[in-house]
Write an enzyme that holds these catalytic residues in place. Structure first.
Site, short mmCIF file in Angstrom:
data_model
loop_
_atom_site.label_atom_id
_atom_site.label_comp_id
_atom_site.label_asym_id
_atom_site.label_seq_id
_atom_site.Cartn_x
_atom_site.Cartn_y
_atom_site.Cartn_z
N GLU A 66 0.89 -1.17 0.00
CA GLU A 66 0.00 0.00 0.00
C GLU A 66 0.92 1.21 0.00
OE1 GLU A 66 -3.15 0.21 -0.30
OE2 GLU A 66 -3.85 -1.81 0.11
N CYS A 100 -3.04 4.15 3.77
CA CYS A 100 -3.08 3.91 2.34
C CYS A 100 -4.20 4.67 1.64
CB CYS A 100 -3.19 2.42 2.05
SG CYS A 100 -4.65 1.65 2.77
#
Length: 139
Positions: A66, A100
């Site tokens: 991420e 993320c």
């Protein structure tokens, strides 16, 4: 952060040790990627993500990355700033920005720009770093 995850695993009949969270700098990441873990999920920068992937590939360890996105937050002129400000602040500052899906850019309609900046600055000026529970205990 990890206690609720462990509790959910226990309630589902799994070992709470199934998920472990490791924080640290390059040395911690390298040690993890070179160890015998079954899978690595990494949240961080593109540069460090490449290093994690390279190190994990030597043992064919599955990796989920991420990496730094450019997630926008768009405020149209008819938005209620009082209702959206907490969401904007959380999206930017949650988890110290290591998120993320954290907000990277805020686009504000020119008609509400100055008011939004004023409100956001007031909110940021009230923020404090530290362990929230420890600070609350001090009163």
């Amino acid at each position: 952060l990890v206690r609720p995850v462990h509790r959910a695993l226990e309630l589902a009949g799994y070992s709470p040790d199934l998920v472990q969270i490791v924080t640290g700098v390059a040395e911690a990441g390298a040690a993890l990627a070179e160890s015998d873990v079954d899978k690595i999920i990494f949240t961080g920068s593109d540069r460090v993500g490449r290093l994690v992937m390279r190190a994990a590939s030597a043992k064919l360890t599955p990796v989920v990355l991420e990496l730094g996105g450019k997630d926008p937050f768009i405020l149209c002129e008819d938005i209620n700033l009082n209702s959206v400000l907490p969401t904007a602040m959380r999206g930017v500052f949650q988890n110290c920005g290591q998120n993320c899906i954290g907000i990277e850019r805020i686009f504000v309609h020119e008609k509400i720009h100055d008011k939004f900046v004023e409100m956001a600055l007031a909110s940021v000026r009230q923020m404090r770093q530290g362990v929230p529970l420890r600070e609350a205990a001090r009163g």
